[in-house]
Write a protein that holds these residues in place. Structure first.
Motif, PDB file in Angstrom:
ATOM      1  N   LYS A   1       1.016  -0.961   0.332  1.00 13.99           N
ATOM      2  CA  LYS A   1       0.009  -0.199   0.444  1.00 13.99           C
ATOM      3  C   LYS A   1       0.738   0.972  -0.209  1.00 13.99           C
ATOM      4  O   LYS A   1       0.509   2.739  -0.855  1.00 13.99           O
ATOM      5  CB  LYS A   1      -1.356  -0.071   0.649  1.00 13.99           C
ATOM      6  N   ARG A   2       2.296   1.534   0.520  1.00 11.60           N
ATOM      7  CA  ARG A   2       3.098   2.739   1.197  1.00 11.60           C
ATOM      8  C   ARG A   2       3.398   2.725  -0.013  1.00 11.60           C
ATOM      9  O   ARG A   2       3.754   3.832  -0.824  1.00 11.60           O
ATOM     10  CB  ARG A   2       4.198   2.377   1.978  1.00 11.60           C
ATOM     11  N   SER A   3       3.716   1.274  -1.180  1.00 15.12           N
ATOM     12  CA  SER A   3       4.759   1.558  -2.439  1.00 15.12           C
ATOM     13  C   SER A   3       4.253   2.171  -3.480  1.00 15.12           C
ATOM     14  O   SER A   3       3.400   3.062  -4.262  1.00 15.12           O
ATOM     15  CB  SER A   3       4.775   0.549  -2.731  1.00 15.12           C
ATOM     16  N   LEU A   4       1.945   1.752  -3.709  1.00 17.09           N
ATOM     17  CA  LEU A   4       1.190   2.002  -4.378  1.00 17.09           C
ATOM     18  C   LEU A   4       1.025   3.811  -4.217  1.00 17.09           C
ATOM     19  O   LEU A   4       0.916   4.160  -5.107  1.00 17.09           O
ATOM     20  CB  LEU A   4       0.047   1.694  -4.556  1.00 17.09           C
ATOM     21  N   ALA A   5       0.908   4.318  -2.344  1.00 23.60           N
ATOM     22  CA  ALA A   5       0.532   5.014  -2.172  1.00 23.60           C
ATOM     23  C   ALA A   5       1.170   6.359  -3.140  1.00 23.60           C
ATOM     24  O   ALA A   5       1.152   7.623  -3.423  1.00 23.60           O
ATOM     25  CB  ALA A   5       0.516   4.952  -1.380  1.00 23.60           C
ATOM     26  N   ALA A   6       2.423   5.734  -2.629  1.00 23.69           N
ATOM     27  CA  ALA A   6       3.341   7.102  -3.134  1.00 23.69           C
ATOM     28  C   ALA A   6       3.921   6.651  -4.746  1.00 23.69           C
ATOM     29  O   ALA A   6       4.245   8.268  -5.455  1.00 23.69           O
ATOM     30  CB  ALA A   6       5.417   5.877  -3.096  1.00 23.69           C
ATOM     31  N   ARG A   7       3.473   5.982  -5.901  1.00 23.30           N
ATOM     32  CA  ARG A   7       3.237   5.684  -6.974  1.00 23.30           C
ATOM     33  C   ARG A   7       2.681   6.681  -7.331  1.00 23.30           C
ATOM     34  O   ARG A   7       2.528   6.922  -8.653  1.00 23.30           O
ATOM     35  CB  ARG A   7       3.589   4.560  -7.380  1.00 23.30           C
ATOM     36  N   HIS A   8       2.031   6.414  -6.851  1.00 20.25           N
ATOM     37  CA  HIS A   8       0.252   6.925  -7.336  1.00 20.25           C
ATOM     38  C   HIS A   8      -0.392   8.462  -7.237  1.00 20.25           C
ATOM     39  O   HIS A   8      -1.522   8.843  -7.154  1.00 20.25           O
ATOM     40  CB  HIS A   8      -1.044   5.901  -7.151  1.00 20.25           C
ATOM     41  N   ALA A   9       0.506   9.033  -6.549  1.00 20.23           N
ATOM     42  CA  ALA A   9       0.515  10.174  -5.416  1.00 20.23           C
ATOM     43  C   ALA A   9      -0.133  11.153  -5.929  1.00 20.23           C
ATOM     44  O   ALA A   9      -0.763  11.810  -5.503  1.00 20.23           O
ATOM     45  CB  ALA A   9       2.005  10.691  -4.606  1.00 20.23           C
ATOM     46  N   ASP A  10       0.304  11.200  -7.438  1.00 18.35           N
ATOM     47  CA  ASP A  10      -0.244  12.515  -8.452  1.00 18.35           C
ATOM     48  C   ASP A  10      -1.069  11.874  -9.384  1.00 18.35           C
ATOM     49  O   ASP A  10      -1.470  12.822 -10.547  1.00 18.35           O
ATOM     50  CB  ASP A  10       1.389  13.221  -8.738  1.00 18.35           C
ATOM     51  N   ALA A  11      -1.391  11.032  -9.154  1.00 16.92           N
ATOM     52  CA  ALA A  11      -2.401  10.516 -10.352  1.00 16.92           C
ATOM     53  C   ALA A  11      -4.068  10.812 -10.756  1.00 16.92           C
ATOM     54  O   ALA A  11      -3.745  11.212  -9.670  1.00 16.92           O
ATOM     55  CB  ALA A  11      -2.548   9.116  -9.776  1.00 16.92           C
ATOM     56  N   ASP A  12      -4.286  11.586 -11.356  1.00 19.15           N
ATOM     57  CA  ASP A  12      -5.675  10.977 -11.591  1.00 19.15           C
ATOM     58  C   ASP A  12      -6.639  11.327 -11.444  1.00 19.15           C
ATOM     59  O   ASP A  12      -7.399  11.669 -11.194  1.00 19.15           O
ATOM     60  CB  ASP A  12      -6.159  12.210 -12.894  1.00 19.15           C
ATOM     61  N   ASP A  13      -6.179   9.588 -11.485  1.00 15.93           N
ATOM     62  CA  ASP A  13      -7.122   8.616 -11.257  1.00 15.93           C
ATOM     63  C   ASP A  13      -7.057   7.597 -10.370  1.00 15.93           C
ATOM     64  O   ASP A  13      -5.690   6.804 -10.447  1.00 15.93           O
ATOM     65  CB  ASP A  13      -7.047   7.999 -13.458  1.00 15.93           C
ATOM     66  N   TYR A  14      -7.969   7.981  -9.508  1.00 18.22           N
ATOM     67  CA  TYR A  14      -7.153   6.841  -7.930  1.00 18.22           C
ATOM     68  C   TYR A  14      -7.809   5.312  -7.645  1.00 18.22           C
ATOM     69  O   TYR A  14      -6.691   4.967  -7.294  1.00 18.22           O
ATOM     70  CB  TYR A  14      -8.157   7.426  -6.956  1.00 18.22           C
ATOM     71  N   ASP A  15      -8.425   5.526  -9.393  1.00 18.43           N
ATOM     72  CA  ASP A  15      -8.477   3.705  -9.160  1.00 18.43           C
ATOM     73  C   ASP A  15      -7.640   3.541  -9.795  1.00 18.43           C
ATOM     74  O   ASP A  15      -7.243   2.215  -9.721  1.00 18.43           O
ATOM     75  CB  ASP A  15      -9.704   3.770 -10.289  1.00 18.43           C
ATOM     76  N   ASP A  16      -6.072   3.884 -10.603  1.00 15.30           N
ATOM     77  CA  ASP A  16      -5.116   3.591 -10.687  1.00 15.30           C
ATOM     78  C   ASP A  16      -4.644   2.412  -9.948  1.00 15.30           C
ATOM     79  O   ASP A  16      -4.154   1.812  -9.837  1.00 15.30           O
ATOM     80  CB  ASP A  16      -3.768   4.197 -11.399  1.00 15.30           C
ATOM     81  N   TYR A  17      -4.809   3.151  -8.824  1.00 17.32           N
ATOM     82  CA  TYR A  17      -4.598   2.898  -7.309  1.00 17.32           C
ATOM     83  C   TYR A  17      -4.877   1.182  -6.663  1.00 17.32           C
ATOM     84  O   TYR A  17      -4.135   0.414  -6.124  1.00 17.32           O
ATOM     85  CB  TYR A  17      -3.839   3.659  -5.324  1.00 17.32           C
ATOM     86  N   THR A  18      -6.216   1.531  -7.051  1.00 14.38           N
ATOM     87  CA  THR A  18      -6.750   0.385  -6.101  1.00 14.38           C
ATOM     88  C   THR A  18      -6.353  -0.835  -7.268  1.00 14.38           C
ATOM     89  O   THR A  18      -6.215  -2.439  -7.066  1.00 14.38           O
ATOM     90  CB  THR A  18      -8.229   0.655  -6.367  1.00 14.38           C
ATOM     91  N   ARG A  19      -6.941  -0.238  -8.877  1.00 11.58           N
ATOM     92  CA  ARG A  19      -6.105  -1.919  -9.780  1.00 11.58           C
ATOM     93  C   ARG A  19      -4.862  -2.843  -9.054  1.00 11.58           C
ATOM     94  O   ARG A  19      -4.617  -3.387  -9.167  1.00 11.58           O
ATOM     95  CB  ARG A  19      -6.742  -1.191 -11.143  1.00 11.58           C
ATOM     96  N   ASP A  20      -4.197  -1.278  -9.180  1.00  9.70           N
ATOM     97  CA  ASP A  20      -2.934  -2.081  -9.099  1.00  9.70           C
ATOM     98  C   ASP A  20      -2.899  -3.089  -7.274  1.00  9.70           C
ATOM     99  O   ASP A  20      -2.173  -4.160  -7.402  1.00  9.70           O
ATOM    100  CB  ASP A  20      -2.195  -0.965  -8.516  1.00  9.70           C
ATOM    101  N   LYS A  21      -3.242  -2.449  -6.529  1.00  8.57           N
ATOM    102  CA  LYS A  21      -3.928  -2.389  -5.121  1.00  8.57           C
ATOM    103  C   LYS A  21      -4.349  -3.959  -5.251  1.00  8.57           C
ATOM    104  O   LYS A  21      -3.956  -5.154  -4.592  1.00  8.57           O
ATOM    105  CB  LYS A  21      -4.248  -2.667  -4.026  1.00  8.57           C
ATOM    106  N   THR A  22      -4.641  -4.601  -6.555  1.00  8.48           N
ATOM    107  CA  THR A  22      -5.800  -5.697  -6.690  1.00  8.48           C
ATOM    108  C   THR A  22      -4.874  -6.871  -6.613  1.00  8.48           C
ATOM    109  O   THR A  22      -4.877  -7.429  -6.736  1.00  8.48           O
ATOM    110  CB  THR A  22      -7.407  -5.713  -7.565  1.00  8.48           C
TER     111      THR A  22
END
Length: 79
Positions: free
Chosen positions: A37-58
């Motif tokens: 979760k920490r790695s993905l949060a950092a990777r997607h911190a500036d992303a326009d689409d929060y769903d990218d984080y969710t998809r990667d966490k899946t």
């Protein structure tokens, strides 16, 4: 921070409670989930689409599901 509020009667609620109990009972899995979760949060911190984080966490959740289900079958949940 995101707060999830769910009903207790749908089948997914049992999965969520079992996942929570599994993470509490198996520190190595909790640490792996936290690191993911920490790695993905950092990777997607500036992303326009929060769903990218969710998809990667899946990907983590899909890989962990069988381990969690084995644990649940062995010890049950405290829900």
């Amino acid at each position: 921070m995101i707060l999830h509020v769910r009903r207790l009667d749908p089948p997914f609620a049992a999965y969520v409670v079992a996942f929570r109990d599994w993470l509490r009972a198996v520190p190595a899995e909790a640490a792996a989930y936290e690191a993911t979760k920490r790695s993905l949060a950092a990777r997607h911190a500036d992303a326009d689409d929060y769903d990218d984080y969710t998809r990667d966490k899946t990907a983590f959740l899909d890989a962990a599901q069988a381990r969690m289900e084995r644990w649940t079958a062995e010890v049950g949940t405290s829900s």
